[in-house]
Design a protein around this motif. Sequence first.
Motif, PDB file in Angstrom:
ATOM      1  N   GLU A 225     -83.565  56.359 -63.739  1.00  0.00           N
ATOM      2  CA  GLU A 225     -85.195  56.891 -63.970  1.00  0.00           C
ATOM      3  C   GLU A 225     -85.993  55.936 -63.520  1.00  0.00           C
ATOM      4  OE1 GLU A 225     -84.370  58.845 -68.313  1.00  0.00           O
ATOM      5  OE2 GLU A 225     -85.244  56.710 -68.138  1.00  0.00           O
ATOM      6  N   ILE A 226     -85.996  54.657 -63.631  1.00  0.00           N
ATOM      7  CA  ILE A 226     -87.521  54.133 -62.812  1.00  0.00           C
ATOM      8  C   ILE A 226     -86.952  54.490 -61.424  1.00  0.00           C
ATOM      9  CG2 ILE A 226     -88.354  51.417 -62.680  1.00  0.00           C
ATOM     10  CD1 ILE A 226     -89.071  53.137 -65.070  1.00  0.00           C
ATOM     11  N   TYR A 227     -85.681  53.801 -60.581  1.00  0.00           N
ATOM     12  CA  TYR A 227     -85.410  53.680 -59.356  1.00  0.00           C
ATOM     13  C   TYR A 227     -85.758  55.305 -58.770  1.00  0.00           C
ATOM     14  CZ  TYR A 227     -83.728  53.022 -54.422  1.00  0.00           C
ATOM     15  OH  TYR A 227     -83.516  52.256 -53.869  1.00  0.00           O
ATOM     16  N   ASN A 228     -85.253  56.368 -59.533  1.00  0.00           N
ATOM     17  CA  ASN A 228     -85.736  57.994 -58.464  1.00  0.00           C
ATOM     18  C   ASN A 228     -86.378  58.694 -58.926  1.00  0.00           C
ATOM     19  OD1 ASN A 228     -83.054  56.977 -57.744  1.00  0.00           O
ATOM     20  ND2 ASN A 228     -81.455  58.175 -59.440  1.00  0.00           N
ATOM     21  N   GLU A 229     -86.405  58.430 -59.950  1.00  0.00           N
ATOM     22  CA  GLU A 229     -88.771  59.247 -60.388  1.00  0.00           C
ATOM     23  C   GLU A 229     -89.687  58.077 -61.057  1.00  0.00           C
ATOM     24  OE1 GLU A 229     -88.366  62.528 -60.188  1.00  0.00           O
ATOM     25  OE2 GLU A 229     -86.024  62.875 -59.459  1.00  0.00           O
ATOM     26  N   PRO A 230     -90.079  56.997 -60.228  1.00  0.00           N
ATOM     27  CA  PRO A 230     -90.872  56.379 -60.231  1.00  0.00           C
ATOM     28  C   PRO A 230     -92.612  57.474 -60.351  1.00  0.00           C
ATOM     29  CG  PRO A 230     -90.566  56.406 -58.086  1.00  0.00           C
ATOM     30  CD  PRO A 230     -89.200  56.802 -58.867  1.00  0.00           C
ATOM     31  N   VAL A 231     -92.615  56.682 -61.478  1.00  0.00           N
ATOM     32  CA  VAL A 231     -94.174  57.803 -61.613  1.00  0.00           C
ATOM     33  C   VAL A 231     -95.313  57.332 -60.623  1.00  0.00           C
ATOM     34  CG1 VAL A 231     -93.431  58.444 -64.115  1.00  0.00           C
ATOM     35  CG2 VAL A 231     -95.138  56.711 -63.607  1.00  0.00           C
ATOM     36  N   ASN A 232     -95.640  57.525 -59.952  1.00  0.00           N
ATOM     37  CA  ASN A 232     -96.627  56.575 -59.177  1.00  0.00           C
ATOM     38  C   ASN A 232     -96.337  55.474 -58.293  1.00  0.00           C
ATOM     39  OD1 ASN A 232     -96.572  54.016 -60.029  1.00  0.00           O
ATOM     40  ND2 ASN A 232     -97.684  54.287 -61.715  1.00  0.00           N
ATOM     41  N   LYS A 233     -97.102  54.969 -57.004  1.00  0.00           N
ATOM     42  CA  LYS A 233     -96.618  54.612 -55.724  1.00  0.00           C
ATOM     43  C   LYS A 233     -96.805  52.719 -56.205  1.00  0.00           C
ATOM     44  CE  LYS A 233     -99.193  53.579 -51.375  1.00  0.00           C
ATOM     45  NZ  LYS A 233    -100.647  53.804 -51.121  1.00  0.00           N
ATOM     46  N   GLN A 237     -93.166  51.004 -55.362  1.00  0.00           N
ATOM     47  CA  GLN A 237     -93.125  50.058 -54.245  1.00  0.00           C
ATOM     48  C   GLN A 237     -92.725  48.775 -55.266  1.00  0.00           C
ATOM     49  OE1 GLN A 237     -97.452  50.349 -53.096  1.00  0.00           O
ATOM     50  NE2 GLN A 237     -96.719  50.697 -51.134  1.00  0.00           N
ATOM     51  N   PHE A 238     -92.449  48.881 -56.799  1.00  0.00           N
ATOM     52  CA  PHE A 238     -92.447  47.484 -56.726  1.00  0.00           C
ATOM     53  C   PHE A 238     -90.725  47.568 -57.432  1.00  0.00           C
ATOM     54  CE2 PHE A 238     -91.865  44.047 -60.754  1.00  0.00           C
ATOM     55  CZ  PHE A 238     -92.920  43.299 -59.400  1.00  0.00           C
ATOM     56  N   VAL A 239     -90.284  48.819 -57.703  1.00  0.00           N
ATOM     57  CA  VAL A 239     -88.509  49.033 -57.637  1.00  0.00           C
ATOM     58  C   VAL A 239     -88.292  49.239 -56.784  1.00  0.00           C
ATOM     59  CG1 VAL A 239     -86.978  49.903 -59.066  1.00  0.00           C
ATOM     60  CG2 VAL A 239     -90.030  48.664 -59.961  1.00  0.00           C
ATOM     61  N   GLY A 240     -87.400  48.484 -56.045  1.00  0.00           N
ATOM     62  CA  GLY A 240     -86.987  48.926 -54.197  1.00  0.00           C
ATOM     63  C   GLY A 240     -87.284  49.062 -53.379  1.00  0.00           C
ATOM     64  N   GLU A 241     -86.805  49.673 -52.501  1.00  0.00           N
ATOM     65  CA  GLU A 241     -87.368  49.501 -50.927  1.00  0.00           C
ATOM     66  C   GLU A 241     -87.528  51.033 -50.942  1.00  0.00           C
ATOM     67  OE1 GLU A 241     -86.242  47.348 -47.817  1.00  0.00           O
ATOM     68  OE2 GLU A 241     -84.946  46.699 -48.770  1.00  0.00           O
ATOM     69  N   SER A 242     -89.211  51.178 -49.947  1.00  0.00           N
ATOM     70  CA  SER A 242     -89.426  52.862 -49.859  1.00  0.00           C
ATOM     71  C   SER A 242     -90.279  52.765 -49.287  1.00  0.00           C
ATOM     72  CB  SER A 242     -90.104  53.356 -51.290  1.00  0.00           C
ATOM     73  OG  SER A 242     -90.949  52.115 -51.579  1.00  0.00           O
ATOM     74  N   ASN A 243     -90.634  54.194 -48.813  1.00  0.00           N
ATOM     75  CA  ASN A 243     -90.998  54.992 -47.865  1.00  0.00           C
ATOM     76  C   ASN A 243     -92.245  55.833 -48.035  1.00  0.00           C
ATOM     77  OD1 ASN A 243     -89.521  53.747 -45.265  1.00  0.00           O
ATOM     78  ND2 ASN A 243     -88.072  55.824 -46.353  1.00  0.00           N
ATOM     79  N   VAL A 275    -101.175  64.278 -53.131  1.00  0.00           N
ATOM     80  CA  VAL A 275     -99.466  63.321 -54.216  1.00  0.00           C
ATOM     81  C   VAL A 275     -99.208  62.247 -52.998  1.00  0.00           C
ATOM     82  CG1 VAL A 275     -98.923  65.709 -55.206  1.00  0.00           C
ATOM     83  CG2 VAL A 275     -98.148  65.139 -52.733  1.00  0.00           C
ATOM     84  N   ASP A 276     -98.416  61.515 -53.786  1.00  0.00           N
ATOM     85  CA  ASP A 276     -97.663  60.356 -52.840  1.00  0.00           C
ATOM     86  C   ASP A 276     -95.833  61.175 -53.046  1.00  0.00           C
ATOM     87  OD1 ASP A 276    -100.123  58.822 -51.775  1.00  0.00           O
ATOM     88  OD2 ASP A 276     -99.943  57.958 -54.376  1.00  0.00           O
ATOM     89  N   ILE A 277     -95.702  60.854 -51.665  1.00  0.00           N
ATOM     90  CA  ILE A 277     -94.592  61.604 -51.955  1.00  0.00           C
ATOM     91  C   ILE A 277     -93.474  60.237 -50.900  1.00  0.00           C
ATOM     92  CG2 ILE A 277     -92.347  62.305 -50.423  1.00  0.00           C
ATOM     93  CD1 ILE A 277     -95.389  63.870 -49.803  1.00  0.00           C
ATOM     94  N   ILE A 278     -92.327  59.807 -52.379  1.00  0.00           N
ATOM     95  CA  ILE A 278     -91.040  58.543 -51.702  1.00  0.00           C
ATOM     96  C   ILE A 278     -90.352  59.685 -51.091  1.00  0.00           C
ATOM     97  CG2 ILE A 278     -90.666  58.910 -54.153  1.00  0.00           C
ATOM     98  CD1 ILE A 278     -89.597  55.862 -53.666  1.00  0.00           C
ATOM     99  N   ILE A 279     -89.324  58.759 -50.001  1.00  0.00           N
ATOM    100  CA  ILE A 279     -88.156  58.553 -49.899  1.00  0.00           C
ATOM    101  C   ILE A 279     -87.806  57.573 -49.249  1.00  0.00           C
ATOM    102  CG2 ILE A 279     -86.138  59.782 -47.852  1.00  0.00           C
ATOM    103  CD1 ILE A 279     -88.660  61.531 -47.546  1.00  0.00           C
ATOM    104  N   LEU A 496     -90.463  54.841 -40.732  1.00  0.00           N
ATOM    105  CA  LEU A 496     -90.171  54.983 -41.945  1.00  0.00           C
ATOM    106  C   LEU A 496     -88.443  53.833 -42.180  1.00  0.00           C
ATOM    107  CD1 LEU A 496     -89.349  59.382 -41.772  1.00  0.00           C
ATOM    108  CD2 LEU A 496     -90.967  57.569 -43.045  1.00  0.00           C
ATOM    109  N   LYS A 497     -88.656  53.602 -42.920  1.00  0.00           N
ATOM    110  CA  LYS A 497     -87.467  52.628 -43.134  1.00  0.00           C
ATOM    111  C   LYS A 497     -85.947  53.621 -43.488  1.00  0.00           C
ATOM    112  CE  LYS A 497     -88.589  48.472 -44.653  1.00  0.00           C
ATOM    113  NZ  LYS A 497     -89.017  47.463 -46.396  1.00  0.00           N
ATOM    114  N   ILE A 498     -84.634  53.044 -43.236  1.00  0.00           N
ATOM    115  CA  ILE A 498     -83.933  53.544 -43.173  1.00  0.00           C
ATOM    116  C   ILE A 498     -82.840  52.573 -42.886  1.00  0.00           C
ATOM    117  CG2 ILE A 498     -81.828  55.293 -42.519  1.00  0.00           C
ATOM    118  CD1 ILE A 498     -85.291  55.994 -40.712  1.00  0.00           C
TER     119      ILE A 498
END
Length: 527
Positions: A225-233, A237-243, A275-279, A496-498
């Motif tokens: 949940e923390i990795y796939n559905e973070p509640v905010n930026k 940013q703190f858990v895993g790498e993100s765009n 909103v903020d979007i994370i991919i 974007l980081k891939i």
Amino acid sequence: MEQENKKIIQFKNIVKKFDNQIILKGIDLDIYQNEFVTLLGPSGCGKTTLLRILGGFLEPDKGEVIFDGKDIAKLPPYKRELNTVFQKYALFPHMNVFDNIAFGLKIKKMSKDVIEQKVMKMLRLIGLEGYENKDVTLLSGGQQQRVAIARALVNEPNVLLLDEPLGALDLKLRKEMQYELKRIQQEVGITFIFVTHDQEEALTMSDKIVVMKEGEIQQVGSPQEIYNEPVNKYVAQFVGESNIIPGKMLKDKLVRFDDMNFDCVDVGFKENENVDIIIRPEDIDIVPLNQGKLTGTVENVLFKGVHYEVMVETVPGTHVTVNMHVNNNETNVVEKEDVRISANDFYLDIEDMKDWDESVLIARADAQAWSKETDEYFPIQKVDTDLKNEIGQYEVTFSTINGLSITRRIWVVDQRVVENKKANEAVSAFNFFKTVDEIKESMALDTDLKTWANAQGWKLDNEDEKVDLSVDYNFDPDTIKEGIYPMTFWTTGRELKIHTTDFVEEGKEVGLSFQPEDIHVMEKMGF
């Protein structure tokens, strides 16, 4: 199953201050039996303070600590059914492995036979059978760590507290001990509460992660949940790498970013909410140009062992470069008796000629008058100019009340606007004139440079929508001398980081593809 869902610890509105600084801001948290819970966050977020309050080493200023139905906030550590393992293992150097583990049992005056059985069982659990007579100072860091854990577990606590216990180990050993700790926790079947700032540790071991920031809980959930559905930026940013991309939620399941609309799976936001979007990097595929939802240029490729980390610029930044002409301090100053007046040469865009007035000329020339003795400012009383609504060079004279005046030059130009259709934006800025002192005395130079250059950025499809600008320059304001200094005002593009197992060449134009479920929409964080 019912037993597993029993609440063993409840923090209720825990507040803690040190030196008038609030470290914990009303923490509410439930921990269940047999859970492996990780308190995750950077240094100073309050995670260790919360653990120490539970262990009895600190008292909360406010709130309740409920353990198995009873408030234990006032109980001393030795009366609590829990044990703590610290980063510094605090083993007794004059005792061997057996006596270190047996220490707590001997204090309880258990029989020798029972102590021996319990210690030998622990040695089996931690994989150190045959080490009972070893000197602890001769053990490796990982072995000492296991002895510290065994010493805590042999007392059969209901809860084991672990305060960054792997911090002193090297990377390879840390990874081994992560799996080892999880195995031990599952085997002994008790609640582990683990403190770390290492996101990988938290994701590897935990049943539940509590992400903390500045004394507050940001999110509680499973690693998935923390990795796939973070509640905010912050969590993203703190858990895993993100765009992370700013965007707008047009309506349920439709989000807009980088001037395009995308299907997503998120619902429950207001229409047109910012909103903020994370991919995540691993959720983006590099595809042929004509198959991409986005297109971009490969800027950088790094080999990371298991995968390549590829940076793709999908929205180029927009740049405009101008010159700052720096004169010596006396060039722009005229004085008479106690009064001084100063002003700079400057540029005006032909477009601005429609609505200029004297206040615009005073501001653009940075014209001012003051007393040499008291530094008191006087108003500019009069502005004379031959300025026309045509491209060319003109003069402007600024005068004070006592007739002291200074004449400067105005260049009316057809200012170049740099348009960037892919980014849907434009930027412009002017060459400008300053003195050495004006540069040195600036309290917020980046902001002043934008003002002096009249640097602006805006959206092509809506000129009222401004775009933030940054500025780059290569002079030291403290040692600046007369001369001409180029500077670039620019908008941030989008990179974007891939993460991919396929090699791709730098400079190549590529398409990027992702699924609606790969777009995670989050609330904008308030600051």
